[in-house]
Design a protein around this motif. Structure first.
Motif, PDB file in Angstrom:
ATOM      1  N   THR A 299      -3.827  -4.975  -2.859  1.00 39.18           N
ATOM      2  CA  THR A 299      -3.252  -4.580  -4.142  1.00 39.18           C
ATOM      3  C   THR A 299      -1.748  -4.796  -4.167  1.00 39.18           C
ATOM      4  OG1 THR A 299      -5.004  -2.940  -4.501  1.00 39.18           O
ATOM      5  CG2 THR A 299      -2.959  -2.653  -5.750  1.00 39.18           C
ATOM      6  N   ARG A 300      -1.076  -4.419  -3.091  1.00 40.89           N
ATOM      7  CA  ARG A 300       0.383  -4.531  -3.066  1.00 40.89           C
ATOM      8  C   ARG A 300       0.847  -5.980  -3.067  1.00 40.89           C
ATOM      9  NH1 ARG A 300       1.689   0.706   0.884  1.00 40.89           N
ATOM     10  NH2 ARG A 300       1.790   2.204  -0.851  1.00 40.89           N
ATOM     11  N   ARG A 301      -0.002  -6.889  -2.603  1.00 41.23           N
ATOM     12  CA  ARG A 301       0.358  -8.307  -2.680  1.00 41.23           C
ATOM     13  C   ARG A 301       0.388  -8.797  -4.125  1.00 41.23           C
ATOM     14  NH1 ARG A 301      -2.626  -8.865   2.354  1.00 41.23           N
ATOM     15  NH2 ARG A 301      -4.562  -9.246   1.213  1.00 41.23           N
ATOM     16  N   LYS A 302      -0.320  -8.065  -4.994  1.00 39.43           N
ATOM     17  CA  LYS A 302      -0.368  -8.434  -6.414  1.00 39.43           C
ATOM     18  C   LYS A 302       0.760  -7.815  -7.217  1.00 39.43           C
ATOM     19  CE  LYS A 302      -5.440  -8.750  -6.297  1.00 39.43           C
ATOM     20  NZ  LYS A 302      -6.706  -8.178  -6.841  1.00 39.43           N
ATOM     21  N   GLY A 303       1.471  -6.833  -6.638  1.00 43.06           N
ATOM     22  CA  GLY A 303       2.619  -6.263  -7.330  1.00 43.06           C
ATOM     23  C   GLY A 303       2.466  -4.806  -7.687  1.00 43.06           C
ATOM     24  N   ARG A 304       3.548  -4.226  -8.237  1.00 44.64           N
ATOM     25  CA  ARG A 304       3.590  -2.799  -8.547  1.00 44.64           C
ATOM     26  C   ARG A 304       2.583  -2.408  -9.615  1.00 44.64           C
ATOM     27  NH1 ARG A 304       8.192  -0.014  -6.899  1.00 44.64           N
ATOM     28  NH2 ARG A 304       7.109   1.743  -7.858  1.00 44.64           N
ATOM     29  N   LYS A 305       2.355  -3.287 -10.566  1.00 43.53           N
ATOM     30  CA  LYS A 305       1.419  -2.958 -11.644  1.00 43.53           C
ATOM     31  C   LYS A 305       0.015  -2.736 -11.082  1.00 43.53           C
ATOM     32  CE  LYS A 305      -0.442  -4.562 -16.066  1.00 43.53           C
ATOM     33  NZ  LYS A 305      -0.446  -5.643 -17.078  1.00 43.53           N
ATOM     34  N   ALA A 306      -0.410  -3.622 -10.181  1.00 41.30           N
ATOM     35  CA  ALA A 306      -1.740  -3.484  -9.590  1.00 41.30           C
ATOM     36  C   ALA A 306      -1.836  -2.197  -8.771  1.00 41.30           C
ATOM     37  CB  ALA A 306      -2.042  -4.692  -8.710  1.00 41.30           C
ATOM     38  N   GLU A 307      -0.750  -1.857  -8.065  1.00 43.84           N
ATOM     39  CA  GLU A 307      -0.747  -0.626  -7.282  1.00 43.84           C
ATOM     40  C   GLU A 307      -0.865   0.597  -8.188  1.00 43.84           C
ATOM     41  OE1 GLU A 307       2.253   1.832  -4.286  1.00 43.84           O
ATOM     42  OE2 GLU A 307       2.417  -0.363  -4.416  1.00 43.84           O
ATOM     43  N   GLN A 308      -0.166   0.583  -9.323  1.00 47.35           N
ATOM     44  CA  GLN A 308      -0.252   1.699 -10.259  1.00 47.35           C
ATOM     45  C   GLN A 308      -1.649   1.795 -10.860  1.00 47.35           C
ATOM     46  OE1 GLN A 308       2.059   4.004 -10.684  1.00 47.35           O
ATOM     47  NE2 GLN A 308       0.732   5.125 -12.106  1.00 47.35           N
ATOM     48  N   GLU A 309      -2.275   0.656 -11.107  1.00 42.65           N
ATOM     49  CA  GLU A 309      -3.645   0.660 -11.650  1.00 42.65           C
ATOM     50  C   GLU A 309      -4.615   1.270 -10.639  1.00 42.65           C
ATOM     51  OE1 GLU A 309      -4.319  -3.403 -12.605  1.00 42.65           O
ATOM     52  OE2 GLU A 309      -3.303  -3.292 -14.566  1.00 42.65           O
ATOM     53  N   LEU A 310      -4.437   0.951  -9.351  1.00 45.92           N
ATOM     54  CA  LEU A 310      -5.286   1.547  -8.321  1.00 45.92           C
ATOM     55  C   LEU A 310      -5.096   3.056  -8.284  1.00 45.92           C
ATOM     56  CD1 LEU A 310      -7.173   1.501  -5.885  1.00 45.92           C
ATOM     57  CD2 LEU A 310      -5.196   0.941  -4.439  1.00 45.92           C
ATOM     58  N   LYS A 311      -3.853   3.503  -8.374  1.00 47.35           N
ATOM     59  CA  LYS A 311      -3.589   4.938  -8.350  1.00 47.35           C
ATOM     60  C   LYS A 311      -4.237   5.627  -9.539  1.00 47.35           C
ATOM     61  CE  LYS A 311       0.200   8.268  -7.868  1.00 47.35           C
ATOM     62  NZ  LYS A 311       1.663   8.450  -7.734  1.00 47.35           N
ATOM     63  N   GLU A 312      -4.141   5.038 -10.707  1.00 51.33           N
ATOM     64  CA  GLU A 312      -4.750   5.642 -11.898  1.00 51.33           C
ATOM     65  C   GLU A 312      -6.269   5.656 -11.781  1.00 51.33           C
ATOM     66  OE1 GLU A 312      -3.275   7.244 -14.334  1.00 51.33           O
ATOM     67  OE2 GLU A 312      -1.383   6.899 -13.269  1.00 51.33           O
ATOM     68  N   GLU A 313      -6.829   4.593 -11.213  1.00 54.49           N
ATOM     69  CA  GLU A 313      -8.283   4.556 -11.001  1.00 54.49           C
ATOM     70  C   GLU A 313      -8.721   5.710 -10.111  1.00 54.49           C
ATOM     71  OE1 GLU A 313     -10.975   2.501  -7.739  1.00 54.49           O
ATOM     72  OE2 GLU A 313      -9.853   1.020  -8.900  1.00 54.49           O
ATOM     73  N   MET A 314      -7.996   5.903  -8.998  1.00 49.82           N
ATOM     74  CA  MET A 314      -8.354   6.956  -8.055  1.00 49.82           C
ATOM     75  C   MET A 314      -8.171   8.335  -8.679  1.00 49.82           C
ATOM     76  SD  MET A 314      -6.680   5.292  -4.579  1.00 49.82           S
ATOM     77  CE  MET A 314      -7.066   6.693  -3.538  1.00 49.82           C
TER      78      MET A 314
END
Length: 585
Positions: A194-209
């Protein structure tokens, strides 16, 4: 625990826990009277990650468990089979369990077939529901009672449920546990991608969790009574088990204000919310440490960023958490605890762990301890005996009061001081750190003598672990224990003739440096007619030793400490002991 020669083989149970991050082997003794604490007489671990093994190809895609890894697993199982034969574990008492990584492996059937063919053992694949239920029972086995939310962080998955466990009865959500694919190894891999894809992807993972955890909490149907109790206390207690959380707990220990943290046992370790969610401090500990952190392997350290990410999600997604309890209990403990009757489960682990060391008249010794403490109902804070001095603690103290009689005189205080951490209670996994500390401080005081500098430093850390009030009363009770031991050297109290009796009261006394002050008056009545060797003169030195802790110079200093109960300034109580003769039967 009985000696290996005396153990009945039918009471031995072997467990293989094939988790995602490693494989654990153990043999436990469920013999009475220590059945409740399920003593482990053998344990081993193979650092084989069945989860990582499925991502060992160069393309990074998930594949089957490689043949070389299967061979390595089978080799370790065959070795353990020989161990089980050496101990005499009955075949029907050998349990091989597998969790997420095996359950979801593409070649799971082939893997299990190979194990069966080479070892003769059937492997039980735990469903998500069973894994959560057994993990929860492992938490229940770790404490005398449990009331709060429960999470288990393995390598491939993590589970969430609630639990109320008291009087041997365990209640969890009718939905069981909700399982998520956020295990320490699995989340490490996903977070890196996820972090290789950038901050937006990381935030999306956090919101999913966050969304998944919030929905899971609603689905668990937490009882209103549990929610009300949590609200009245300022938040839920959160009980954590599993390797990922244990690693987090050891990191919190390593940054404790008590350096080093005095109790090297994860079960019973408690942290408040602020410490638990301070992920920046934990990450700093990992990044700045030049040496290996106790009980945190390189592999576990590599998963810390993912666990920190999960902790941040938990802090935002779940209702208010007040404190966190770390547990050793997991699949092994849960499987064994599931076999225990309600009558066994409801036994107090502290009393079970200390019962093998009890003197002939433990109950009578307990009665003497209780009578040497003043009434706990005083509205004056300085007069109150700490609430942690429960009847259970006092009976455990009575059980252990003579346990070190066989130790050479000059080493008794040190042996007693370490007895609850690396001594006779080290293997008892179901004890709170506060109980371990209080017993260690009392027992070391019970045996007169000097401590070496290293032991003095350890004693100082233990005293700072509890409140100043608890530390002082430990001194007092330890010296009362010396007096009891002087009168009853074998721990045997006659049912017909008493030798000594205690009673307490509060009196106003005048001290040169303190003026008029409250003093604890301990009345000691000696029945000289029963045993002419036990005289007031014989007990005088021990009595003076009790009185000395009441002098201000021997009070417990007000300093940085972990104890929850804090008083302003130094703490101590003036003590006066009155010795008199009495008669009776």
């Amino acid at each position: 625990m009985a000696s290996l020669q005396a153990v009945k083989k039918d009471n031995l149970h072997a467990v293989v826990d094939m988790g995602s991050n490693g494989i654990r082997f153990s043999i436990s003794d469920l013999s009475e009277p220590t059945t409740r604490i399920m003593p482990t007489i053998f344990q081993d671990r193979a650092g084989i990650s069945l989860y990582d093994a499925q991502f060992s190809t160069t393309d990074g895609e998930r594949g089957p468990i490689p043949p070389a890894v299967i061979e390595e697993v089978v080799t370790r199982l065959i070795r353990f089979k020989t161990t089980c034969e050496d101990f005499g574990v009955p075949l029907q008492n050998i349990h091989v369990l597998a969790t997420e990584a095996t359950r979801t492996a593409p070649n799971s059937a082939e893997f299990l077939s190979t194990i069966k063919q080479r070892t003769g053992w059937e492997t039980r694949i735990l469903s998500k529901e069973d894994e959560g239920r057994i993990g929860a029972l492992g938490v229940a086995s770790s404490f005398a009672s449990v009331e709060g939310l429960v999470m288990d962080l393995g390598g491939g998955s993590t589970q969430l449920t609630w639990m109320i466990a008291r009087d041997g009865r365990v209640t969890i959500s009718p939905k069981g546990s909700v399982s998520f694919p956020y295990g320490a190894a699995a989340l490490t891999r996903r977070l890196e991608e996820t972090r290789r894809k950038g901050r937006k992807a990381e935030q999306e993972l956090k919101e999913e969790m966050k969304t998944n955890f919030q929905n899971a909490y609603k689905s668990l149907l937490v009882p209103e009574s549990l929610e009300r109790a949590a609200e009245s206390r300022g938040g839920f207690d959160l009980y954590l088990c599993g390797g990922g959380f244990r690693g987090w707990g050891y990191l919190l220990m390593s940054q404790s204000r008590l350096d080093p943290y005095p109790i090297p046992i994860i079960n019973g370790f408690r942290a408040d919310r602020a410490e638990f969610i301070d992920t920046v401090a934990v990450m700093d500990t990992i990044s700045k440490s030049d040496t290996k952190i106790f009980r945190v392997s390189k592999r576990r350290a590599s998963q810390v960023p993912a666990v920190a990410f999960l902790v941040n999600v938990i802090a935002e997604a779940l209702p208010a958490i007040k404190s966190i309890q770390f547990c050793q209990g997991g699949v092994r403990e849960g499987l064994l605890y599931d076999k225990l009757s309600t009558d066994i489960r409801k036994q107090d682990p502290l009393l079970v762990a200390t019962a093998p060391y009890a003197p002939p008249s433990a109950q009578a010794i307990f009665d003497l301890f209780r009578s040497a403490l003043p009434d706990t109902s005083s509205p004056i804070l300085s007069r109150q005996v700490p609430s942690s001095f429960t009847d259970s603690l006092l009976l455990a103290l009575a059980n252990l009061c003579f346990a070190h009689s066989y130790v050479p005189r000059e080493t008794r205080p040190a042996a007693a001081l370490y007895s609850t951490t690396t001594g006779i209670l080290a293997s008892a996994n179901s004890l709170a750190h506060t109980d371990r500390t209080l017993l260690a401080l009392i027992l070391s005081e019970r045996w007169p003598g000097d401590l070496a500098p290293a032991e003095q430093a350890f004693q100082s850390r233990l005293r700072r672990f509890v409140s100043a009030q608890e530390a002082w009363w430990c001194q007092y009770l330890g010296r009362v224990a010396t007096l009891i031991g002087d009168v009853y050297p074998a721990g045997r109290v006659s049912d017909h003739e008493w030798r000594i009796q205690f009673s307490t009261s509060w009196q106003q006394v005048f001290k040169k440096k303190q003026g008029t002050t409250d003093a604890l008056y301990l009345k000691v009545v000696v029945n000289e007619a029963v045993n002419q060797a036990v005289t007031r003169e014989f007990l005088q030195d021990t009595v003076e030793r009790i009185e000395k802790i009441g002098k201000r110079k021997n009070w417990i200093k007000a300093e940085d400490r972990l104890g929850a109960e804090r008083l302003a300034g130094d703490y101590g109580v003036s003590v006066e002991v009155g010795l008199s003769s009495g008669h009776g039967s």
